[in-house]
Write an enzyme that holds these catalytic residues in place. Structure first.
Site, PDB file in Angstrom:
ATOM      1  N   GLU A 195       0.826  -1.209   0.000  1.00 64.75           N
ATOM      2  CA  GLU A 195       0.000   0.000   0.000  1.00 64.75           C
ATOM      3  C   GLU A 195       0.862   1.261   0.000  1.00 64.75           C
ATOM      4  O   GLU A 195       0.543   2.255  -0.670  1.00 64.75           O
ATOM      5  CB  GLU A 195      -0.940  -0.033   1.195  1.00 64.75           C
ATOM      6  CG  GLU A 195      -1.986  -1.141   1.069  1.00 64.75           C
ATOM      7  CD  GLU A 195      -2.892  -1.234   2.277  1.00 64.75           C
ATOM      8  OE1 GLU A 195      -4.054  -0.816   2.174  1.00 64.75           O
ATOM      9  OE2 GLU A 195      -2.430  -1.737   3.333  1.00 64.75           O
TER      10      GLU A 195
ATOM     11  N   GLU B  22      -3.403  -9.861   3.614  1.00 65.19           N
ATOM     12  CA  GLU B  22      -4.190  -9.657   4.834  1.00 65.19           C
ATOM     13  C   GLU B  22      -5.351 -10.631   4.980  1.00 65.19           C
ATOM     14  O   GLU B  22      -5.766 -10.940   6.105  1.00 65.19           O
ATOM     15  CB  GLU B  22      -4.749  -8.224   4.887  1.00 65.19           C
ATOM     16  CG  GLU B  22      -3.718  -7.121   4.981  1.00 65.19           C
ATOM     17  CD  GLU B  22      -3.289  -6.598   3.626  1.00 65.19           C
ATOM     18  OE1 GLU B  22      -2.801  -5.468   3.571  1.00 65.19           O
ATOM     19  OE2 GLU B  22      -3.409  -7.325   2.616  1.00 65.19           O
TER      20      GLU B  22
END
Length: 200
Positions: A114, A134
């Site tokens: 990210e 995740e």
């Protein structure tokens, strides 16, 4: 107090921020984001600096995500505050008024991916791996990754990365527009600095 695992180096018009905790694969903590926020504020005002490079220390990782041992100590409210802090700092990075280059020297997973996506140009070593794992912890990307993946790679690839949780190679990332250039591991630093100098 600045995070000891975050280093800032200036060389003329070039500034480099290094995530410097290779033993933990340069994993992210609250202190790391607070330190990054302070460095960005400083560099925004520094008229000598024209280009910013982000990279990771060591050969294994750019940033391998959030520090799970640190995150495990947070209660629900603290975890939410951590996510909001990370979102704010990564948004600030994306809106930084000078070119930002991510030199992805290894794993860029979870929050590391990210972070990289918020940089304006992403150069990956051929040995790098990128992804959003995740889902293996029962989570989705929490720092804006779902939106940036969608914009960079398209819906199908974004869903694949978020739902499978499987990392991809630098070459696959290049084909998806997740990175803009690839480089041999041994020349990544030099190639990045050449590009940064050209931009400066």
């Amino acid at each position: 107090m600045a995070d000891k695992n975050l280093l800032l180096e200036k060389d003329g018009p070039l500034a480099t921020i290094t995530f410097n905790n290779p033993k933990a694969l340069n994993a992210l903590t609250v202190a790391t984001f607070e330190g990054l926020d302070r460095f960005l504020a400083e560099l925004e005002k520094d008229t000598e600096v024209r280009v910013l490079i982000l990279t990771g220390a060591g050969e294994k990782a750019f940033v391998a995500g959030g520090d799970i041992s640190h995150l495990g100590t947070l209660d629900a409210d603290s975890a939410r505050e951590f996510a909001l802090l990370a979102q704010r700092v990564i948004d600030r990075l994306e809106a930084f008024p000078k070119p930002v280059i991510a030199a992805i020297n290894g794993y860029a997973l979870g929050g590391g991916c990210e972070l990289a996506m918020a940089c304006h140009i992403r150069i990956a070593a051929l040995t790098a791996k990128m992804g959003q794992p995740e889902v293996n912890l029962g989570l989705i990307p929490g720092f804006g990754g779902t939106q940036r993946l969608l914009r960079l790679c398209g819906k199908a690839a974004a869903l694949d990365l978020c739902l499978s949780g499987q990392p991809i190679s630098a070459e696959r990332a290049m084909s998806l527009n997740l990175v803009t250039r690839v480089s041999a591991p041994e020349t990544l630093r030099e190639d990045t600095r050449k590009l940064a100098a050209h931009l400066a």
